[in-house]
Design a protein around this motif. Structure first.
Motif, short mmCIF file in Angstrom:
data_model
loop_
_atom_site.label_atom_id
_atom_site.label_comp_id
_atom_site.label_asym_id
_atom_site.label_seq_id
_atom_site.Cartn_x
_atom_site.Cartn_y
_atom_site.Cartn_z
N ILE A 149 0.83 -1.20 0.00
CA ILE A 149 0.00 0.00 0.00
C ILE A 149 0.87 1.25 0.00
O ILE A 149 0.53 2.26 -0.65
CB ILE A 149 -0.95 -0.02 1.21
N ALA A 168 2.44 3.51 -3.28
CA ALA A 168 1.93 4.75 -3.89
C ALA A 168 2.77 5.95 -3.47
O ALA A 168 3.13 6.80 -4.29
CB ALA A 168 0.47 4.96 -3.50
N SER A 215 -14.16 4.59 3.10
CA SER A 215 -14.06 3.43 2.21
C SER A 215 -13.23 2.32 2.86
O SER A 215 -12.15 2.57 3.39
CB SER A 215 -13.41 3.83 0.89
N SER A 220 -11.90 -0.09 1.13
CA SER A 220 -10.99 -0.62 0.10
C SER A 220 -9.55 -0.18 0.34
O SER A 220 -9.30 0.99 0.68
CB SER A 220 -11.44 -0.13 -1.28
N TRP A 270 -7.49 0.36 -1.92
CA TRP A 270 -7.18 1.33 -2.97
C TRP A 270 -7.49 2.76 -2.53
O TRP A 270 -7.01 3.71 -3.15
CB TRP A 270 -7.99 1.00 -4.24
N ALA A 305 -4.42 4.99 -1.98
CA ALA A 305 -3.52 5.35 -3.08
C ALA A 305 -3.51 6.84 -3.43
O ALA A 305 -2.43 7.43 -3.53
CB ALA A 305 -3.85 4.51 -4.31
#
Length: 477
Positions: A312, A315, A361, A363, A365, A368
């Motif tokens: 993670i 990014a 969220s 997630s 992602w 990122a």
């Protein structure tokens, strides 16, 4: 002394000289961050506690804090290349000793003491040699951009690389990896030429070294105690302030009698450098504070392991790499002040995006966009901040300002971890992680303010000065 030959600034020469310097910064940044993901493995293997391994990490920080300024000063007496190679050898021995450690005591000797001493010896020459070897703004920005990119990658990707090595082979292999990189750096460093001859006759201020070392150790210890005992923190900080006050009194007394001291007070009369140091301190505070907060959130709240956490963080690593490597092109088009301002704005915006998006969220992602923006912002301003500080002084003061600069950056790293850790441990709110991020964004505003009052065009400092007397720093018009 005359400037280095123009060939020194060609792309071929840049690659030849910058590779070992950038790798040296990478391995030191890597060592400072990868041990965090190996704490449980090390404590189980060495039959010790998690707190014992954390003590080893703390001692490493203290050794660097105590010796970074003296390490920079020693380069004048013994030479930049010699100090670099000595630091690499000491660091490599420490890494091998850590890999073979049968218990916590040997790990502390290898990782905390020897690697700490090696880092304090080798890091100042990295910045001094870069400043002296690359004399124009564009080539120096490109060189510092590569160094800061590798440093940022080492700090951001350290947990991922360390986690992968630990999971695949074992925690000891991570130290062997460090030793192997050191061997490569030593081999590459043979090509480096020291632009200045060493001056063995230059005195070394032992009393000043002791006073500054004790003061900085107490200050860093106080900062690291912030999340355990508030009163102890205040007592250590106050005691550290007393020693540092005594240090500056000693320095002024030596200067009045015409004797050379560990750190010249003229360093602090340069407004541009002072503001640059504030931005450096704030950048590393935010970088390490965000890394600590996000890593803790991922592992404690989301339940991710070290490898998932490291993935993670990729990014942020990509962001730092992208903007750092663009440093030379950006330096041609924009003032250093503009880049630092833009970097702080992007970083603060990234923290806001990260806090808002992640909170809404589940997630992975969702991390990122914010981490990428933070990485881009930090990478954008790390290079010009270092360049402004190093370029504010002539070559005779490069040893002093390099040691001071690295000490200030390390102090920022310690404060960032301590601030985030204190907020998370205190648990004053159910949204402790968000509170930590908001606090770091507020601290970023301090760096933004310092950047806003930097001169648009810092005055040029001559490349050389006489060794007779104290060189005069560039004035700020």
């Amino acid at each position: 002394m005359t400037d280095p030959t123009p060939a020194m600034n060609t792309s071929g020469t840049l690659r030849r000289f910058i590779a070992p310097l950038a790798l040296a910064q990478f391995i030191c940044s890597f060592a400072g961050s990868n041990l965090n993901v190996m704490i449980n493995d090390i404590s189980e293997d060495l039959d010790t506690t998690v707190q014992g391994v954390q003590v080893a990490i703390t001692i490493f920080l203290l050794v660097m804090a105590a010796l970074m300024i003296p390490g920079g000063k020693l380069t004048d007496r013994y030479g930049r290349k010699r100090c670099l190679l000595t630091g690499l050898v000491v660091y490599g021995v420490g890494a091998l000793l850590s890999a073979a450690a049968p218990g916590l005591g040997v790990l502390i000797l290898g990782n905390s003491i020897l690697e700490g001493v090696g880092t304090a010896l080798l890091i100042p020459p990295v910045y001094i040699l870069t400043t002296l070897l690359f004399t124009d703004t564009t080539s120096r920005a490109r060189a510092f951009g590569i160094i800061m990119a590798l440093g940022g990658i080492g700090a951001a990707a350290g947990p991922l690389i360390g986690g992968l090595i630990t999971s695949a082979i074992g925690w000891r292999a991570a130290f062997v990896f460090q030793a192997l990189v050191i061997v490569v750096i030593i081999a590459l460093s043979r090509q480096i030429e020291d632009p200045l001859p060493p001056d063995p006759t230059r005195p070394f201020d032992i009393v000043g070294t002791v006073l500054s070392a004790v003061g900085l150790v107490l200050v860093v210890t106080g900062i690291l105690a912030a999340d355990d005992n508030g009163w102890l923190m205040l007592a250590l900080l106050a005691l550290g302030a007393l020693f540092l006050t005594a240090f500056f009194g000693w320095v002024r007394a030596r200067e009045r009698t015409g004797k050379e001291s560990l750190l010249s007070t003229s360093l602090f009369r340069n407004r541009t450098s002072n503001l640059g140091l504030i931005t450096q301190n704030t950048q590393w505070l935010v970088l390490m504070g965000v890394s600590f907060t996000v890593a803790s959130y991922l592992q404690v709240v989301r339940g991710y392991d070290a490898i998932q956490t490291g993935v993670i963080f990729t990014a942020a690593t990509l962001g730092i790499l992208t903007s750092s490597l663009a440093a030379a092109r950006l330096a041609k088009r924009h003032a250093q002040r503009t880049l630092i301002l833009t970097g702080f704005i992007a970083t603060i915006a990234g923290i806001a995006v990260l806090t808002l998006v992640v909170g809404g969220s589940p997630s992975p992602w969702a991390f990122a966009p914010g981490l990428l923006l933070i990485g881009l912002g930090l990478g954008l301003m790390l290079t010009p901040s270092v360049n402004i500080v190093q370029s504010s002084f002539a070559e005779d003061q490069q040893g002093e300002i390099s040691g001071l600069s690295r000490s200030v950056s390390n102090l920022g790293s310690s404060v960032g971890t301590a601030v985030a850790g204190t907020i998370l441990v205190a648990g004053l709110t159910s949204h402790a992680y968000a509170a930590a991020m908001i606090t770091l964004a507020a601290v970023g505003l301090i760096g933004l303010t310092a950047a806003a009052v930097l001169p648009r065009h810092p005055p040029h400092t001559p490349a050389s000065t006489s060794r007779q007397g104290t060189p005069k720093p560039a004035s700020d018009q």
